[in-house]
Motif scaffolding. Sequence first.
Motif, PDB file in Angstrom:
ATOM      1  N   THR A  99       0.845  -1.195   0.000  1.00 39.73           N
ATOM      2  CA  THR A  99       0.000   0.000   0.000  1.00 39.73           C
ATOM      3  C   THR A  99       0.879   1.244   0.000  1.00 39.73           C
ATOM      4  O   THR A  99       1.747   1.391   0.858  1.00 39.73           O
ATOM      5  CB  THR A  99      -0.934   0.009   1.215  1.00 39.73           C
ATOM      6  N   GLY A 100       0.637   2.099  -0.992  1.00 37.01           N
ATOM      7  CA  GLY A 100       1.377   3.354  -1.097  1.00 37.01           C
ATOM      8  C   GLY A 100       0.452   4.535  -0.879  1.00 37.01           C
ATOM      9  O   GLY A 100      -0.765   4.404  -1.020  1.00 37.01           O
ATOM     10  N   ASP A 101       1.043   5.690  -0.557  1.00 35.85           N
ATOM     11  CA  ASP A 101       0.185   6.834  -0.203  1.00 35.85           C
ATOM     12  C   ASP A 101      -0.616   7.347  -1.388  1.00 35.85           C
ATOM     13  O   ASP A 101      -1.717   7.850  -1.211  1.00 35.85           O
ATOM     14  CB  ASP A 101       0.989   7.960   0.479  1.00 35.85           C
ATOM     15  N   PHE A 102      -0.098   7.223  -2.605  1.00 33.92           N
ATOM     16  CA  PHE A 102      -0.868   7.667  -3.767  1.00 33.92           C
ATOM     17  C   PHE A 102      -1.561   6.509  -4.480  1.00 33.92           C
ATOM     18  O   PHE A 102      -2.714   6.597  -4.846  1.00 33.92           O
ATOM     19  CB  PHE A 102       0.023   8.473  -4.733  1.00 33.92           C
ATOM     20  N   VAL A 103      -0.866   5.417  -4.651  1.00 32.44           N
ATOM     21  CA  VAL A 103      -1.428   4.334  -5.472  1.00 32.44           C
ATOM     22  C   VAL A 103      -2.478   3.533  -4.717  1.00 32.44           C
ATOM     23  O   VAL A 103      -3.299   2.847  -5.332  1.00 32.44           O
ATOM     24  CB  VAL A 103      -0.307   3.416  -6.001  1.00 32.44           C
ATOM     25  N   GLY A 104      -2.492   3.618  -3.383  1.00 38.19           N
ATOM     26  CA  GLY A 104      -3.388   2.764  -2.599  1.00 38.19           C
ATOM     27  C   GLY A 104      -2.849   1.344  -2.595  1.00 38.19           C
ATOM     28  O   GLY A 104      -1.658   1.124  -2.797  1.00 38.19           O
ATOM     29  N   PRO A 105      -3.715   0.348  -2.378  1.00 42.23           N
ATOM     30  CA  PRO A 105      -3.232  -1.026  -2.342  1.00 42.23           C
ATOM     31  C   PRO A 105      -3.042  -1.608  -3.747  1.00 42.23           C
ATOM     32  O   PRO A 105      -3.866  -1.388  -4.624  1.00 42.23           O
ATOM     33  CB  PRO A 105      -4.345  -1.782  -1.617  1.00 42.23           C
ATOM     34  N   VAL A 106      -1.949  -2.321  -3.927  1.00 39.08           N
ATOM     35  CA  VAL A 106      -1.696  -3.043  -5.180  1.00 39.08           C
ATOM     36  C   VAL A 106      -1.323  -4.467  -4.795  1.00 39.08           C
ATOM     37  O   VAL A 106      -0.493  -4.675  -3.914  1.00 39.08           O
ATOM     38  CB  VAL A 106      -0.532  -2.408  -5.970  1.00 39.08           C
ATOM     39  N   MET A 107      -1.980  -5.443  -5.420  1.00 43.30           N
ATOM     40  CA  MET A 107      -1.617  -6.830  -5.159  1.00 43.30           C
ATOM     41  C   MET A 107      -1.095  -7.483  -6.430  1.00 43.30           C
ATOM     42  O   MET A 107      -1.614  -7.221  -7.513  1.00 43.30           O
ATOM     43  CB  MET A 107      -2.808  -7.628  -4.649  1.00 43.30           C
ATOM     44  N   GLN A 108      -0.096  -8.342  -6.276  1.00 47.26           N
ATOM     45  CA  GLN A 108       0.407  -9.128  -7.406  1.00 47.26           C
ATOM     46  C   GLN A 108       0.464 -10.582  -6.986  1.00 47.26           C
ATOM     47  O   GLN A 108       0.797 -10.879  -5.842  1.00 47.26           O
ATOM     48  CB  GLN A 108       1.792  -8.641  -7.816  1.00 47.26           C
ATOM     49  N   TYR A 109       0.192 -11.451  -7.931  1.00 47.57           N
ATOM     50  CA  TYR A 109      -0.031 -12.861  -7.642  1.00 47.57           C
ATOM     51  C   TYR A 109       0.570 -13.703  -8.754  1.00 47.57           C
ATOM     52  O   TYR A 109       0.468 -13.340  -9.918  1.00 47.57           O
ATOM     53  CB  TYR A 109      -1.556 -13.011  -7.565  1.00 47.57           C
ATOM     54  N   GLY A 110       1.252 -14.763  -8.415  1.00 46.09           N
ATOM     55  CA  GLY A 110       1.818 -15.626  -9.445  1.00 46.09           C
ATOM     56  C   GLY A 110       2.542 -16.811  -8.831  1.00 46.09           C
ATOM     57  O   GLY A 110       2.546 -16.984  -7.600  1.00 46.09           O
ATOM     58  N   LEU A 111       3.152 -17.617  -9.679  1.00 39.32           N
ATOM     59  CA  LEU A 111       3.904 -18.772  -9.190  1.00 39.32           C
ATOM     60  C   LEU A 111       5.161 -18.278  -8.491  1.00 39.32           C
ATOM     61  O   LEU A 111       5.955 -17.533  -9.074  1.00 39.32           O
ATOM     62  CB  LEU A 111       4.270 -19.706 -10.348  1.00 39.32           C
TER      63      LEU A 111
END
Lengths: 437, 437
Positions: free
Chosen positions: A288-300
């Motif tokens: 979670t960043g102050d401008f981007v908000g939450p970002v999730m990444q998912y993979g092997l």
Amino acid sequence: MKELKVGLLGFGTIGTGVVKLLQQNAEVIRNRLGAPVRLLKIADLDIETDRGVKLEEGLLTADAEQVLSNPEIDVVIELIGGYEPARSFVLKAIANGKHVVTANKALLAVHGEEIFAAAADKGVEVMFEASVGGGIPIITSLKENLGANRFQSIFGILNGTCNYILTRMTNEGEEFAAVLKDAQQAGYAEADPTFDIEGIDTAHKLALLVSLCFGTRVDFKQIYAEGISSITSLDIQFARQFGYKIKLLAIGKMHDNGSIEARVHPTMIPEHYPLADVDGVFNAVRVTGDFVGPVMQYGLGAGMNATASAVVGDVMSLARSGRGNGEPRSYGYGCRPDALQELPLRSMDDICSQYYLRFTTVDQPGVLAAISGKLGEYRISIASMIQPERRDDGAVPIVIMTHEAAEKDMRAALAEIDQLQIVQSPSHLIRIEGSLD
Amino acid sequence: MKELKVGLLGFGTIGTGVVKLLQQNAEVIRNRLGAPVRLLKIADLDIETDRGVKLEEGLLTADAEQVLSNPEIDVVIELIGGYEPARSFVLKAIANGKHVVTANKALLAVHGEEIFAAAADKGVEVMFEASVGGGIPIITSLKENLGANRFQSIFGILNGTCNYILTRMTNEGEEFAAVLKDAQQAGYAEADPTFDIEGIDTAHKLALLVSLCFGTRVDFKQIYAEGISSITSLDIQFARQFGYKIKLLAIGKMHDNGSIEARVHPTMIPEHYPLADVDGVFNAVRVTGDFVGPVMQYGLGAGMNATASAVVGDVMSLARSGRGNGEPRSYGYGCRPDALQELPLRSMDDICSQYYLRFTTVDQPGVLAAISGKLGEYRISIASMIQPERRDDGAVPIVIMTHEAAEKDMRAALAEIDQLQIVQSPSHLIRIEGSLD
């Protein structure tokens, strides 16, 4: 753009994946880059085993020097793993003016500062996208795409072995030991699984992520790491009754006063979060960043092919960057060395969390009063509770979810509760993250 | 690394976010880059409105030329939106040797080839991370980190307005029209929401993603786009009974014979997929590559701050790249222009899918036989079925999930079924993606 020449140290599983990828997708890579990537040399002590890939005559050598001191080679890929000789080789490659691509989280978690400083001196890059989260591009995201943000927190499911075991325990109601054995047979867990199941591998990765997020040095040995070997299927079932799943989570947080948290332990997270649906050998990171908000990444998170994808992605990035002008494209920790801070790491005593507690007690009046009384003495308030029917052996499980409390108080309360006559076996504690921001 | 000087075209919501970010996080940006990013000029027709940010005297101008022809400016950020004058301004910035950062998906979906060709000629970059998925770094991931892969498929939830509406319909059982009205009042939907709710915005973004994934030109007008305005809460409820959620999905697929699919429509996906838990204004993209396997990214798809994060991330990437050597770091479509292919786009008639069908029929014997007979005539086989109790008005809904069938056959069968006396209103069709690989 001119041809990029690479040398490979370590021809094990991941190394074989890299060679296969460079061969099978040579055209894709050339089209995306505008120039080919050419593998000039592979060094490994074992030059006999058939890895199932066809190599040109003379490509494979047992002498690492033929990679490290080859004047034609622009980039050295280090896939040996562990501390030595990986450290010496990487430092030598840097000293010889070569960029380095590595998947070695243990090396960077412990010797990162030395390696990044050497690279900065020499004006070369050390790329390590493959070291955390396999094919998930979290390192690049933190350093580049999300680089304009102040990060508040990072949460990661970073070890495929643990996540595979917890997923099977969740879906099949099996116990840890049985699933671990299966996982070893299926190749999802090592013969000696300690590094994975005790959270050490996850802590290596968290050390890197925390440095990148918060621009601080982290002493890997100070990171609290608790593994999954004490998780029972009973805890998993109770968690679900409260709407939670149990994951081995790497947690990094920045506090307003500039102190940070970095800890690894089994964690209950709300089951409606996308992170809770990350199952099996998959990894995921939520930042979670102050401008981007939450970002999730998912993979092997691991495996020959996904890791090879990340390694070759780094090689391609190097091909694109302004190589040769002596100015690295980015800093090791994603931050000017002189701007890197020494932020204090909170001790576990000082963290605050909600808790899941499971007590095994005798079946008699006053038990709940005794336990809740002790919790109350330490200012720990109860959010909800389950007391199922008594078991065959006469023991009664009592499950309590608390409101936020200080870890120090919680441990003191549990130490006293475990001394009570009515308590039959040591209490179980699992921390809860109700909100991932 | 030297200071990077930027000029901004368009001082609306996103532009204001960019200015706030460059001001508030100037130190973070300088520490990560090793050099500051300096905003030299902002051009907007409206130089009166107070945007709540403090600007130096003389920074704001109504004359775009002061940005486009300012010899000091290295990078022009285009945040005007739409086709003109954005296109002319971007082309002029390129002609003047400036790198361009844009969030304008409509512009690139329609005029991308012209713009990317001009940039390649001039040796400058056009960066557009902000154009798809807001703060999600999907463009960089496709072009760089995952760039060694052959991609098989891409699935995206790319429009926050639609996802917000569908989420509220799902959680609250409300109908489309009511939720849209609420969304407009809350600022989550435009006064004229056509672009969003009819899938056009999503199709713009899909055009870009498909080009990047598969290295092919895509004619935006050929992309099938069906919006969410015909989705009812009844369909959402039935979907859940079968274990699915309904999302407006952008779908890109590469077939073994080299043909591609690119389509946008409401889609039922299994509710245990992480993509199914992407709710509200969040966006997500799931892409599958031959080596990396599936990778999903999730984040805020729009809004001032998340979009600003992506724009400034692109600016920082430019600061890191070998600017000024006349050699762009990457190609517009992530692939050498002469390697860009003309892959045939499958017409909707030729796609295969599983389908959800809802019929509204009279309550009399033989209805099911008539419908299933018609389906059978077109080789469409039934996977499962729900026939709930008759409604107050005497109409009976029949819900059928089919096995995979050809769209052409499905449409022909439905056309005949809708002519039957026993069918009271036009049948509803929703496509199903049971596996996202």
